[in-house]
Design an enzyme around this catalytic site. Structure first.
Site, short mmCIF file in Angstrom:
data_model
loop_
_atom_site.label_atom_id
_atom_site.label_comp_id
_atom_site.label_asym_id
_atom_site.label_seq_id
_atom_site.Cartn_x
_atom_site.Cartn_y
_atom_site.Cartn_z
N CYS A 131 13.76 -17.71 -10.15
CA CYS A 131 14.25 -17.77 -11.54
C CYS A 131 15.68 -17.24 -11.67
O CYS A 131 16.40 -17.60 -12.59
CB CYS A 131 13.33 -17.00 -12.47
SG CYS A 131 11.66 -17.66 -12.47
N HIS B 236 17.01 -16.21 -19.12
CA HIS B 236 16.13 -17.12 -18.38
C HIS B 236 14.87 -17.36 -19.22
O HIS B 236 14.31 -16.43 -19.79
CB HIS B 236 15.77 -16.50 -17.03
CG HIS B 236 14.57 -17.13 -16.40
ND1 HIS B 236 14.51 -18.48 -16.13
CD2 HIS B 236 13.37 -16.61 -16.02
CE1 HIS B 236 13.32 -18.76 -15.59
NE2 HIS B 236 12.62 -17.65 -15.51
N ASN C 81 8.88 -23.21 -18.51
CA ASN C 81 9.76 -22.49 -17.60
C ASN C 81 10.21 -23.44 -16.49
O ASN C 81 9.38 -23.89 -15.70
CB ASN C 81 8.97 -21.30 -17.02
CG ASN C 81 9.77 -20.46 -16.05
OD1 ASN C 81 10.84 -20.86 -15.59
ND2 ASN C 81 9.25 -19.29 -15.74
N1 ACO Z 1 -5.62 -20.82 -21.37
C1 ACO Z 1 -6.62 -20.08 -21.83
N2 ACO Z 1 -7.00 -18.90 -21.30
C2 ACO Z 1 -6.30 -18.47 -20.23
C3 ACO Z 1 -5.24 -19.20 -19.68
C4 ACO Z 1 -4.90 -20.43 -20.28
N3 ACO Z 1 -3.91 -21.19 -19.84
N4 ACO Z 1 -4.76 -18.51 -18.63
C5 ACO Z 1 -5.47 -17.39 -18.52
N5 ACO Z 1 -6.42 -17.36 -19.48
C6 ACO Z 1 -7.41 -16.35 -19.74
C7 ACO Z 1 -7.71 -15.49 -18.54
O1 ACO Z 1 -8.68 -16.09 -17.70
C8 ACO Z 1 -8.22 -14.22 -19.18
O2 ACO Z 1 -9.56 -14.41 -19.54
P1 ACO Z 1 -10.62 -13.18 -19.45
O3 ACO Z 1 -10.09 -12.14 -20.39
O4 ACO Z 1 -11.89 -13.81 -19.91
O5 ACO Z 1 -10.61 -12.75 -18.03
C9 ACO Z 1 -7.42 -14.12 -20.45
O6 ACO Z 1 -6.90 -15.44 -20.71
C10 ACO Z 1 -6.27 -13.15 -20.34
O7 ACO Z 1 -5.56 -13.42 -19.14
P2 ACO Z 1 -4.29 -12.63 -18.75
O8 ACO Z 1 -3.73 -13.16 -17.48
O9 ACO Z 1 -4.59 -11.15 -18.82
O10 ACO Z 1 -3.33 -13.04 -19.95
P3 ACO Z 1 -2.06 -12.32 -20.47
O11 ACO Z 1 -2.33 -11.85 -21.83
O12 ACO Z 1 -1.50 -11.36 -19.49
O13 ACO Z 1 -1.06 -13.54 -20.58
C11 ACO Z 1 0.85 -14.39 -19.39
C12 ACO Z 1 -0.68 -14.24 -19.39
C13 ACO Z 1 1.26 -15.25 -20.55
C14 ACO Z 1 1.24 -15.06 -18.11
C15 ACO Z 1 1.43 -12.97 -19.51
O14 ACO Z 1 0.94 -12.12 -18.51
C16 ACO Z 1 2.90 -12.96 -19.46
O15 ACO Z 1 3.55 -13.23 -20.43
N6 ACO Z 1 3.49 -12.64 -18.29
C17 ACO Z 1 4.89 -12.65 -18.10
C18 ACO Z 1 5.22 -13.43 -16.89
C19 ACO Z 1 5.63 -14.85 -17.18
O16 ACO Z 1 5.70 -15.33 -18.27
N7 ACO Z 1 5.96 -15.49 -16.10
C20 ACO Z 1 6.48 -16.80 -16.16
C21 ACO Z 1 6.94 -17.20 -14.83
S1 ACO Z 1 7.72 -15.98 -13.95
C22 ACO Z 1 9.31 -15.83 -14.45
O17 ACO Z 1 9.92 -16.76 -14.77
C23 ACO Z 1 9.84 -14.47 -14.52
#
Ligand code: ACO
Length: 334
Positions: free
Chosen positions: A115, A261, A291
């Site tokens: 990224c 980004h 992304n």
């Molecule tokens: N749709 C529905 N439910 C989902 C999905 C989906 N696409 N993906 C995961 N879930 C579920 C999981 O299975 C989990 O279920 P559970 O509670 O029954 O186990 C629940 O949603 C929560 O999952 P988490 O992974 O804990 O979700 P979180 O709230 O952390 O959100 C996210 C995930 C959006 C990726 C978050 O961690 C985030 O914003 N991270 C930042 C990193 C990022 O955005 N990276 C992008 C690429 S990297 C970069 O460019 C830097």
């Protein structure tokens, strides 16, 4: 003394729009979950029969960037190409673009900083121009993500986040101090390499790509500890912006626009809040494209260019954070 400045930017995205509702039909997810967590409404994916590629999108974006800069491929001295999704395992996509542009035997450098790749590429090109080795460099970020994603419920945590797209900028030599690329700052922290990665295929592992590879979920598919990435991104991106401003004896109030980004709208919003920037000083488009990794920053710049919002003399900060971890900033007085 030589300096560099961007004289043209362009971008290309496939015309196939894949909405969150389209994803609802192929995996257990919802538009509400995706929008609430990431801000993404839709992304672009090549249709399989289109045989799109990272280098092909880079080519289209480069043609636009060169046309806006008023140059042709004959005027370009080198390519610096950032991607994590090169057309081949090797060589990198830089040489493919070099061939498509019919650039004789001019050099093509591939950058693997995920990224942060576009800022790393910009920094490398800036150094070549400052030393006088090259006068005009094509700086590219392009990604074909859809084929690596597991677009089933098994892969939904990563599958909903990414999109395909490419962007390019023409960087040219000039001699006016205080204009163009003022500085670039680059960082990495390899101890977090396993936090956001595709581990295989790789020479440190035993496998190669094979039929049914997505069933080997933990190994082949992109892996991310999303919350750890989030925490680090919102720390490092503001840090890199402040580092750039301090290096140039500038303040946050001097900044006309922050281009972060496009990892996740929530990350951009948190960065905005931490830097206390008003809405008109930040530009996001992840809602439309997801992304696109190394391509997000040149796509943002190209859209701003098209909207007439790139203005001579204004101060722009670019910042990125991603797999590696890597992070970076660039300060540009246009
Ligand atoms: N749709 C529905 N439910 C989902 C999905 C989906 N696409 N993906 C995961 N879930 C579920 C999981 O299975 C989990 O279920 P559970 O509670 O029954 O186990 C629940 O949603 C929560 O999952 P988490 O992974 O804990 O979700 P979180 O709230 O952390 O959100 C996210 C995930 C959006 C990726 C978050 O961690 C985030 O914003 N991270 C930042 C990193 C990022 O955005 N990276 C992008 C690429 S990297 C970069 O460019 C830097």
């Amino acid at each position: 003394m030589f300096f560099s400045k961007i004289t043209g930017v362009g971008h290309f995205v496939p015309d196939n729009v894949v909405t969150n509702h389209d994803l609802e039909k192929i995996m257990d997810t919802t538009d509400a979950w995706i929008q609430e967590r990431t801000g993404i409404q839709e992304r672009r994916f090549y249709r399989p029969h289109e045989k799109g590629s990272t280098a092909k999108m880079a080519y289209q974006a480069s043609l636009i960037a060169m046309q806006r800069a008023g140059v042709t491929a004959d005027d370009i001295d080198a390519i610096v190409f950032a991607t994590l999704s090169s057309d081949y395992y090797f060589p990198g996509s830089g040489v493919l673009l070099q061939d498509m542009l019919n650039m004789g035997t001019k050099p093509a450098i591939d950058v693997r900083a995920q990224c942060s790749g576009f800022i790393y590429a910009l920094s490398i090109a800036d150094q070549f121009i400052r030393t006088g080795m090259y006068k005009r460099i094509l700086v590219v970020g392009s990604e074909t993500q859809n084929i690596a994603l597991d677009l089933t419920t098994r892969g939904r945590a990563m599958g909903v986040l990414f999109g395909d797209g490419g962007g390019a900028a023409v960087l040219e030599q000039h001699s006016q101090a205080g204009r163009g690329i003022l500085s670039t700052h680059l960082h990495s922290e390899g101890k977090h390499a396993d936090i956001l990665c595709i581990r295989e295929p790789g020479t440190g592992n035993e496998t190669i790509v094979y039929e049914g590879m997505h069933e080997q979920h933990d190994k082949i598919n992109p892996f991310m500890d999303g919350q750890f990435v989030f925490k680090n991104a919102v720390k490092r991106m503001p840090e890199a912006v402040m580092e750039a401003l301090a290096h140039n004896n500038l303040q946050l109030s001097d900044l006309d626009m922050l281009l972060p980004h496009q990892a996740n709208l929530r990350i951009s919003q948190m960065v905005q809040r931490l830097l206390n920037l008003p809405d008109e000083k930040i530009y996001n488009n992840i809602q439309k494209y997801g992304n696109t990794t190394a391509a997000t920053l040149p796509i943002l710049m190209s859209e701003l260019w098209e909207q007439g919002r790139i203005k001579e003399g204004q101060l722009y900060a670019l910042t990125a954070f991603g797999s590696g971890f890597t992070w970076a900033s660039a300060l540009i007085r246009w």
